[in-house]
Scaffold this motif. Sequence first.
Motif, PDB file in Angstrom:
ATOM      1  N   SER A   1       0.810  -1.217   0.000  1.00 32.95           N
ATOM      2  CA  SER A   1       0.000   0.000   0.000  1.00 32.95           C
ATOM      3  C   SER A   1       0.845   1.270   0.000  1.00 32.95           C
ATOM      4  CB  SER A   1      -0.925   0.011   1.229  1.00 32.95           C
ATOM      5  OG  SER A   1      -1.732  -1.150   1.278  1.00 32.95           O
ATOM      6  N   ALA A   2       2.154   1.116  -0.069  1.00 30.42           N
ATOM      7  CA  ALA A   2       3.040   2.270   0.016  1.00 30.42           C
ATOM      8  C   ALA A   2       3.045   3.061  -1.294  1.00 30.42           C
ATOM      9  CB  ALA A   2       4.464   1.819   0.346  1.00 30.42           C
ATOM     10  N   PRO A   3       3.157   4.378  -1.234  1.00 32.14           N
ATOM     11  CA  PRO A   3       3.186   5.211  -2.450  1.00 32.14           C
ATOM     12  C   PRO A   3       4.353   4.865  -3.364  1.00 32.14           C
ATOM     13  CG  PRO A   3       2.852   6.560  -0.474  1.00 32.14           C
ATOM     14  CD  PRO A   3       3.210   5.186  -0.002  1.00 32.14           C
ATOM     15  N   GLU A   4       5.460   4.374  -2.791  1.00 36.05           N
ATOM     16  CA  GLU A   4       6.649   4.076  -3.595  1.00 36.05           C
ATOM     17  C   GLU A   4       6.682   2.618  -4.056  1.00 36.05           C
ATOM     18  OE1 GLU A   4       7.569   3.547   0.791  1.00 36.05           O
ATOM     19  OE2 GLU A   4       6.597   5.055  -0.478  1.00 36.05           O
ATOM     20  N   LEU A   5       5.506   1.980  -4.144  1.00 35.85           N
ATOM     21  CA  LEU A   5       5.451   0.566  -4.534  1.00 35.85           C
ATOM     22  C   LEU A   5       6.108   0.327  -5.893  1.00 35.85           C
ATOM     23  CD1 LEU A   5       4.495  -2.348  -4.158  1.00 35.85           C
ATOM     24  CD2 LEU A   5       2.290  -1.677  -5.137  1.00 35.85           C
ATOM     25  N   ILE A   6       5.807   1.179  -6.886  1.00 31.43           N
ATOM     26  CA  ILE A   6       6.372   0.986  -8.229  1.00 31.43           C
ATOM     27  C   ILE A   6       7.890   1.021  -8.180  1.00 31.43           C
ATOM     28  CG2 ILE A   6       6.569   1.985 -10.531  1.00 31.43           C
ATOM     29  CD1 ILE A   6       3.700   2.874 -10.345  1.00 31.43           C
ATOM     30  N   GLN A   7       8.439   1.987  -7.454  1.00 34.60           N
ATOM     31  CA  GLN A   7       9.890   2.091  -7.345  1.00 34.60           C
ATOM     32  C   GLN A   7      10.478   0.847  -6.679  1.00 34.60           C
ATOM     33  OE1 GLN A   7       7.727   4.432  -6.605  1.00 34.60           O
ATOM     34  NE2 GLN A   7       8.243   6.168  -7.939  1.00 34.60           N
ATOM     35  N   SER A   8       9.767   0.312  -5.700  1.00 31.39           N
ATOM     36  CA  SER A   8      10.244  -0.888  -5.014  1.00 31.39           C
ATOM     37  C   SER A   8      10.273  -2.088  -5.955  1.00 31.39           C
ATOM     38  CB  SER A   8       9.346  -1.197  -3.808  1.00 31.39           C
ATOM     39  OG  SER A   8       9.367  -0.139  -2.880  1.00 31.39           O
ATOM     40  N   VAL A   9       9.259  -2.191  -6.786  1.00 29.74           N
ATOM     41  CA  VAL A   9       9.206  -3.295  -7.752  1.00 29.74           C
ATOM     42  C   VAL A   9      10.332  -3.164  -8.771  1.00 29.74           C
ATOM     43  CG1 VAL A   9       7.850  -4.353  -9.594  1.00 29.74           C
ATOM     44  CG2 VAL A   9       6.737  -3.681  -7.459  1.00 29.74           C
ATOM     45  N   LEU A  10      10.516  -1.952  -9.292  1.00 26.18           N
ATOM     46  CA  LEU A  10      11.565  -1.737 -10.290  1.00 26.18           C
ATOM     47  C   LEU A  10      12.950  -2.010  -9.715  1.00 26.18           C
ATOM     48  CD1 LEU A  10      10.259   1.510 -12.053  1.00 26.18           C
ATOM     49  CD2 LEU A  10      10.149  -0.845 -12.887  1.00 26.18           C
ATOM     50  N   ALA A  11      13.111  -1.743  -8.436  1.00 25.70           N
ATOM     51  CA  ALA A  11      14.406  -1.964  -7.801  1.00 25.70           C
ATOM     52  C   ALA A  11      14.763  -3.449  -7.719  1.00 25.70           C
ATOM     53  CB  ALA A  11      14.407  -1.356  -6.398  1.00 25.70           C
ATOM     54  N   LEU A  12      13.765  -4.314  -7.810  1.00 24.51           N
ATOM     55  CA  LEU A  12      14.010  -5.757  -7.756  1.00 24.51           C
ATOM     56  C   LEU A  12      14.543  -6.308  -9.069  1.00 24.51           C
ATOM     57  CD1 LEU A  12      10.750  -6.870  -5.901  1.00 24.51           C
ATOM     58  CD2 LEU A  12      13.044  -6.669  -4.924  1.00 24.51           C
ATOM     59  N   GLU A  13      14.421  -5.534 -10.144  1.00 25.46           N
ATOM     60  CA  GLU A  13      14.850  -6.001 -11.468  1.00 25.46           C
ATOM     61  C   GLU A  13      16.372  -6.090 -11.528  1.00 25.46           C
ATOM     62  OE1 GLU A  13      14.585  -7.281 -15.440  1.00 25.46           O
ATOM     63  OE2 GLU A  13      13.075  -7.099 -13.868  1.00 25.46           O
ATOM     64  N   PRO A  14      16.919  -7.276 -11.784  1.00 24.74           N
ATOM     65  CA  PRO A  14      18.392  -7.408 -11.859  1.00 24.74           C
ATOM     66  C   PRO A  14      18.952  -6.568 -13.003  1.00 24.74           C
ATOM     67  CG  PRO A  14      17.311  -9.552 -11.687  1.00 24.74           C
ATOM     68  CD  PRO A  14      16.240  -8.553 -11.959  1.00 24.74           C
ATOM     69  N   GLY A  15      20.057  -5.881 -12.752  1.00 22.22           N
ATOM     70  CA  GLY A  15      20.652  -5.011 -13.759  1.00 22.22           C
ATOM     71  C   GLY A  15      21.082  -5.733 -15.019  1.00 22.22           C
ATOM     72  N   ARG A  16      21.439  -7.002 -14.902  1.00 16.84           N
ATOM     73  CA  ARG A  16      21.940  -7.715 -16.078  1.00 16.84           C
ATOM     74  C   ARG A  16      20.846  -7.986 -17.104  1.00 16.84           C
ATOM     75  NH1 ARG A  16      21.443 -11.556 -12.057  1.00 16.84           N
ATOM     76  NH2 ARG A  16      20.352 -13.493 -12.539  1.00 16.84           N
TER      77      ARG A  16
END
Length: 391
Positions: free
Chosen positions: A181-196
């Motif tokens: 429910s956090a406003p920064e949910l999208i950013q949290s999801v994107l942060a899980l994406e491996p850089g490779r």
Amino acid sequence: MQLAEPAHFSPVVAGLRFSELTDDLNFKRDFKLVGDSLGMWCSFVLQHTGLKAGLVERFRSVIYIFREGREISQDLIQTRCSRGADIARQLRFPEPVALGIYSLDEHWNGGGRPDHLQGEAIPVYARIALLAQVSDVFHTAGGREAALQEVRLRSGQWFDPALVRAFEQVAQDRDFWTQLSAPELIQSVLALEPGRYVVPLDEDYLDDIGVAFGQIVDSKSPYTSGHSARVALYTDLIGETMGFSVERRRWLKRGALLHDVGKLGVSNSVLDKAGTLNSEEWEAVRLHAELTESILSRITAFHELARVAGAHHERLDGKGYPRGLGAEATTMETRIITTADIFDAITASRPYRGPTPIPQALEIMDKTVGTALDPACYAALQRAVAQVPQA
């Protein structure tokens, strides 16, 4: 009372029927609330069918859905799953992802669709995604305990029991639910994406993205089938006639393909309504232009296109939407997409009428030149259409 029915079932007819009778945004959300019982299915049909129709028409519609519902849903899910998998491949996703999308509605016990896969035969990505979808719907509607209860209830039926156990472990962390429910949910999801896994974008890939998302938008309703592709074609013809470079036309064509992506956030019951829109419905329609700009602006490669595509309902006289921009604030690229969009809107079939012949369409458009339409864009459309052989 005799009920009118099609002599032969058609997925297109079914799509039109569902499009006319339901609010697709709520339909998709609430369908996940339905279990396997007949009572829940009946309740779902009654809550989502013909809500804006008269009593007699609603009765006919409900009976039609009860009698033909299984066949209709099978065909619609088959079409949706196949199209989703094809679009994933077009976006260059790995094949396991495409197969996972294709199997999103399969159930662990074999009672799902489209192929009634069972157990381990269902791709693991699909098993995870289905559990995530259902748990999210119940969490949004009733909170943490409602989600956990429903996931446990469907274990071994809809869901892989091993995944349910894994979900229960994750669910013990209170921060997990808070984050949803956090406003920064999208950013949290994107942060899980491996850089490779970052994929470099080239011009061909950007074209593929435009085509794929245009297809997603157009598949939202049978009435909009092919709209984005046609607008892109007319945009390209107008741009060529006006002397735009090949590179600029290619860029602008992507904007035309993506100009209606904001419609994904608007219900079909509004977009396909044959009658006059009320104030609330009109606001929902206006919203799609703002959503288009908002969605595209999040993608660096489409940042310039976001404003161009999102303004396609603006008018030279300042009476358009979403911002009421006048001629001085509307780019020529936007004016081209606007001209192409209006031309297709008039010449394509709509819920309330058939297609308008091209000569008549041009006559209708001519009356708005200088107020809604740019004179140069309209003249280019006329020249482009004149060069195309008529059937």
